[in-house]
Design a protein around this motif. Structure first.
Motif, PDB file in Angstrom:
ATOM      1  N   ILE A 105      -9.308  11.166  -9.328  1.00  0.00           N
ATOM      2  CA  ILE A 105      -9.277  11.773  -7.989  1.00  0.00           C
ATOM      3  C   ILE A 105     -10.429  12.753  -7.802  1.00  0.00           C
ATOM      4  CG2 ILE A 105      -7.963  13.371  -6.522  1.00  0.00           C
ATOM      5  CD1 ILE A 105      -5.405  11.980  -7.705  1.00  0.00           C
ATOM      6  N   ALA A 106     -10.713  13.545  -8.837  1.00  0.00           N
ATOM      7  CA  ALA A 106     -11.805  14.516  -8.747  1.00  0.00           C
ATOM      8  C   ALA A 106     -13.141  13.816  -8.511  1.00  0.00           C
ATOM      9  CB  ALA A 106     -11.855  15.357 -10.017  1.00  0.00           C
ATOM     10  N   LEU A 107     -13.324  12.655  -9.123  1.00  0.00           N
ATOM     11  CA  LEU A 107     -14.569  11.901  -8.967  1.00  0.00           C
ATOM     12  C   LEU A 107     -14.653  11.214  -7.611  1.00  0.00           C
ATOM     13  CD1 LEU A 107     -14.731  10.319 -12.541  1.00  0.00           C
ATOM     14  CD2 LEU A 107     -16.433  11.901 -11.580  1.00  0.00           C
ATOM     15  N   ALA A 108     -13.492  10.803  -7.057  1.00  0.00           N
ATOM     16  CA  ALA A 108     -13.489  10.048  -5.793  1.00  0.00           C
ATOM     17  C   ALA A 108     -12.266  10.465  -4.968  1.00  0.00           C
ATOM     18  CB  ALA A 108     -13.468   8.547  -6.068  1.00  0.00           C
ATOM     19  N   PRO A 109     -12.367  11.585  -4.221  1.00  0.00           N
ATOM     20  CA  PRO A 109     -11.200  12.096  -3.469  1.00  0.00           C
ATOM     21  C   PRO A 109     -10.643  11.108  -2.447  1.00  0.00           C
ATOM     22  CG  PRO A 109     -12.930  13.754  -3.601  1.00  0.00           C
ATOM     23  CD  PRO A 109     -13.533  12.482  -4.121  1.00  0.00           C
ATOM     24  N   GLY A 110     -11.457  10.164  -1.999  1.00  0.00           N
ATOM     25  CA  GLY A 110     -10.978   9.183  -1.027  1.00  0.00           C
ATOM     26  C   GLY A 110     -10.381   7.931  -1.652  1.00  0.00           C
ATOM     27  N   PHE A 111     -10.259   7.911  -2.966  1.00  0.00           N
ATOM     28  CA  PHE A 111      -9.712   6.771  -3.697  1.00  0.00           C
ATOM     29  C   PHE A 111      -8.189   6.936  -3.723  1.00  0.00           C
ATOM     30  CE2 PHE A 111      -9.881   4.582  -8.161  1.00  0.00           C
ATOM     31  CZ  PHE A 111      -9.398   3.413  -7.615  1.00  0.00           C
ATOM     32  N   GLY A 112      -7.486   6.104  -2.987  1.00  0.00           N
ATOM     33  CA  GLY A 112      -6.050   6.288  -2.810  1.00  0.00           C
ATOM     34  C   GLY A 112      -5.194   5.882  -3.991  1.00  0.00           C
ATOM     35  N   GLU A 113      -5.653   4.905  -4.773  1.00  0.00           N
ATOM     36  CA  GLU A 113      -4.775   4.337  -5.796  1.00  0.00           C
ATOM     37  C   GLU A 113      -4.360   5.318  -6.885  1.00  0.00           C
ATOM     38  OE1 GLU A 113      -4.318   0.277  -8.486  1.00  0.00           O
ATOM     39  OE2 GLU A 113      -6.050   0.507  -7.154  1.00  0.00           O
ATOM     40  N   PRO A 114      -5.244   6.232  -7.365  1.00  0.00           N
ATOM     41  CA  PRO A 114      -4.755   7.179  -8.374  1.00  0.00           C
ATOM     42  C   PRO A 114      -3.678   8.125  -7.839  1.00  0.00           C
ATOM     43  CG  PRO A 114      -7.057   7.632  -7.817  1.00  0.00           C
ATOM     44  CD  PRO A 114      -6.709   6.306  -7.221  1.00  0.00           C
ATOM     45  N   TYR A 115      -3.717   8.436  -6.536  1.00  0.00           N
ATOM     46  CA  TYR A 115      -2.627   9.227  -5.958  1.00  0.00           C
ATOM     47  C   TYR A 115      -1.320   8.438  -6.036  1.00  0.00           C
ATOM     48  CZ  TYR A 115      -5.397  13.043  -3.873  1.00  0.00           C
ATOM     49  OH  TYR A 115      -6.180  14.147  -3.665  1.00  0.00           O
ATOM     50  N   TRP A 116      -1.372   7.146  -5.671  1.00  0.00           N
ATOM     51  CA  TRP A 116      -0.165   6.325  -5.772  1.00  0.00           C
ATOM     52  C   TRP A 116       0.268   6.187  -7.226  1.00  0.00           C
ATOM     53  CZ3 TRP A 116       4.235   4.664  -4.605  1.00  0.00           C
ATOM     54  CH2 TRP A 116       4.806   3.549  -5.240  1.00  0.00           C
ATOM     55  N   SER A 117      -0.689   6.111  -8.150  1.00  0.00           N
ATOM     56  CA  SER A 117      -0.350   6.010  -9.576  1.00  0.00           C
ATOM     57  C   SER A 117       0.418   7.244 -10.033  1.00  0.00           C
ATOM     58  CB  SER A 117      -1.623   5.835 -10.403  1.00  0.00           C
ATOM     59  OG  SER A 117      -2.320   4.664 -10.011  1.00  0.00           O
ATOM     60  N   LEU A 118       0.035   8.430  -9.539  1.00  0.00           N
ATOM     61  CA  LEU A 118       0.798   9.646  -9.848  1.00  0.00           C
ATOM     62  C   LEU A 118       2.210   9.541  -9.275  1.00  0.00           C
ATOM     63  CD1 LEU A 118      -1.945  12.349  -9.168  1.00  0.00           C
ATOM     64  CD2 LEU A 118      -0.895  11.857 -11.385  1.00  0.00           C
ATOM     65  N   ALA A 119       2.313   9.091  -8.021  1.00  0.00           N
ATOM     66  CA  ALA A 119       3.636   8.930  -7.396  1.00  0.00           C
ATOM     67  C   ALA A 119       4.492   7.947  -8.179  1.00  0.00           C
ATOM     68  CB  ALA A 119       3.474   8.455  -5.955  1.00  0.00           C
ATOM     69  N   ASN A 120       3.863   6.913  -8.699  1.00  0.00           N
ATOM     70  CA  ASN A 120       4.577   5.843  -9.387  1.00  0.00           C
ATOM     71  C   ASN A 120       5.082   6.261 -10.772  1.00  0.00           C
ATOM     72  OD1 ASN A 120       5.549   3.185  -9.180  1.00  0.00           O
ATOM     73  ND2 ASN A 120       3.855   2.385 -10.400  1.00  0.00           N
ATOM     74  N   LEU A 121       4.697   7.460 -11.224  1.00  0.00           N
ATOM     75  CA  LEU A 121       5.274   8.000 -12.456  1.00  0.00           C
ATOM     76  C   LEU A 121       6.736   8.413 -12.250  1.00  0.00           C
ATOM     77  CD1 LEU A 121       2.268  10.215 -13.634  1.00  0.00           C
ATOM     78  CD2 LEU A 121       3.074   8.099 -14.709  1.00  0.00           C
ATOM     79  N   LYS A 122       7.167   8.469 -10.970  1.00  0.00           N
ATOM     80  CA  LYS A 122       8.543   8.758 -10.545  1.00  0.00           C
ATOM     81  C   LYS A 122       8.931  10.226 -10.742  1.00  0.00           C
ATOM     82  CE  LYS A 122       8.727   4.389  -9.725  1.00  0.00           C
ATOM     83  NZ  LYS A 122       8.236   3.945  -8.417  1.00  0.00           N
TER      84      LYS A 122
END
Length: 447
Positions: free
Chosen positions: A152-169
């Motif tokens: 996320i720090a490298l690419a703030p507009g990259f949505g998938e790592p945000y979803w990956s954090l959410a997907n940790l439940k």
């Protein structure tokens, strides 16, 4: 873009009618097939290409990518190793190998490859995300969160790592995270893939904050984007299940008694996603005779291959094609399945788990090719099941899950198909109700 691809496909096919062995054109046609998601066609084209030109490096790389997307991870590793023998430092080859090793369960080697790559190329947000996925699977959650944060720090507009954090439940977003995601959604030019991942991640963040109406709005927006990207026909799925019920009758199975491979190794866990199949797998794999693996794509890949030929009206011959297989061929199919899945087995335990929910579509084939295999149906209340799959952004393979009507129809058809097999193969499917498993775990485990 789709029109251009159609023109390219037509032009290349016309060219290859005159120059059948022109390998560059065969590779280009395979690339077109890959872009429109026809990976099986691409695989056959690239096999032909490499048969004509075994040293065609670019085609072999294409072939490895297609194998990976088809879920043939062990075969991917073989092809990538051939490429790495000539170019051991190639970052693309190493990255693909790391992903394939993760699919076959060799997480330590995959992690080592990612760490080597990221040491050399630290400014790669997608590689950090893939590294995070592998760390998560290995159980190193804090390290996986750090990797996603680096992405996320490298690419703030990259949505998938945000979803990956959410997907940790269990992960909880901060107010700053929520504000950052909202800001990205307001940014002009954000592409649909990033947009839908932000919507799903915000759905989870706002659900955790008990803002349910706004949470559902984001889930619905993310699902609407994904639904527009997938080619799913609910009527076609309903028809396949209807044809399965028509084919797999008591007489059909009686005529084939004793056929197939008699091995009892596999325990298939089927049902709908998010219905407790992972919990069941974890419970079973704690037994000294049962090995847990991962979601294995072999059954659906084999079904696709068997049904690859089409009728004159361009509809699939599957499952009807199964009726034409004799005893010897069914034994071969069962043995082929065991050979394909052997790479996933790391211990000498006699039984192993194949947890792939949508394999309920292939219970007829499973019963024919491996009549002694165990089948467990993981079932959840329709409301809990529907809401859970609607909230989940699946990586692939669950095209029914992005529309509430599609989900309801799919659940209805699934229950109908399972009821049919309960009637024609009484006692052959063990059903576990998720809510009962949670409420009375000891009794359900014992059962």
């Amino acid at each position: 873009a789709e029109n251009r691809l159609a023109v390219a496909e037509r032009t290349l096919k016309d060219f290859l009618k005159r120059f059948r062995s022109y390998v560059a054109a065969i590779r280009m046609l395979a690339e077109v097939a890959t872009r429109i998601g026809r990976y099986g066609d691409a695989e056959l084209l690239l096999e032909r290409c490499l048969e004509l030109a075994p040293s065609f490096t670019a085609a072999r790389h294409n072939y490895a990518v297609v194998l990976y997307r088809l879920g043939k991870a062990a075969e991917t590793v073989v092809e990538i190793d051939r490429l790495l023998a000539a170019e051991p430092g190639d970052a693309n080859y190493r990255n693909l190998k790391a992903g394939a090793l993760g699919q076959v369960g060799d997480y330590d080697q995959a992690i080592a490859l990612y760490e080597g790559l990221l040491k050399e190329y630290p400014a790669q947000p997608k590689a950090w995300m893939s590294y995070g996925h592998t760390l998560k699977t290995k159980g190193r959650q804090a390290d996986s969160i750090a990797a996603y944060r680096r992405s996320i720090a490298l690419a703030p507009g990259f949505g998938e790592p945000y979803w990956s954090l959410a997907n940790l439940k269990t992960f909880r977003f901060s107010a700053e995270d929520v504000a950052a995601m909202r800001a990205e959604l307001e940014r002009p030019g954000l592409d649909d893939e990033d947009r839908l991942h932000f919507h799903f991640a915000l759905g989870k963040a706002l659900e955790d904050a008990a803002d349910y109406a706004e949470s559902f709005r984001h889930y619905a927006l993310g699902n609407a984007i994904r639904r527009g990207q997938v080619d799913y026909d609910g009527d076609e799925m309903t028809d396949q299940m209807r044809r399965s019920r028509a084919l797999f009758t008591p007489a059909f199975f009686a005529e084939r008694r004793g056929w197939g491979c008699q091995a009892a190794d596999p325990i298939f866990i089927v049902g709908l996603p998010r219905a407790g199949s992972t919990l069941i797998e974890q419970i079973l794999s704690s037994h000294s005779q049962v090995e847990g693996t991962m979601e294995l794509p072999e059954v659906s890949a084999m079904a696709r291959a068997l049904g690859a030929r089409k009728r004159k009206d361009d509809t699939s011959l599957y499952p009807e094609v199964l009726g034409g297989l004799d005893a010897a061929r069914l034994r071969e199919v069962g043995e082929d399945y065991l050979a394909r899945t052997r790479v996933q087995r790391k211990t000498a335990r006699p039984f192993f788990i194949d947890k792939m929910p949508h394999n309920f579509l292939h219970i007829g084939m499973i019963r024919m090719m491996l009549p002694n295999a165990k089948i467990i149906d993981a079932r959840r209340h329709p409301l809990g099941s529907a809401v859970s799959v609607f909230k989940q952004n699946f990586a692939r393979g669950q095209a029914f899950s992005y529309d509430l009507t599609d989900i309801g129809t799919y659940y209805r058809d699934y229950v109908g198909l399972m009821a049919h097999f309960d009637a024609v193969q009484a006692g052959r499917i063990h059903r576990v109700i998720y809510e009962t498993l949670v409420d009375d775990t000891e009794a359900e485990v014992s059962r």
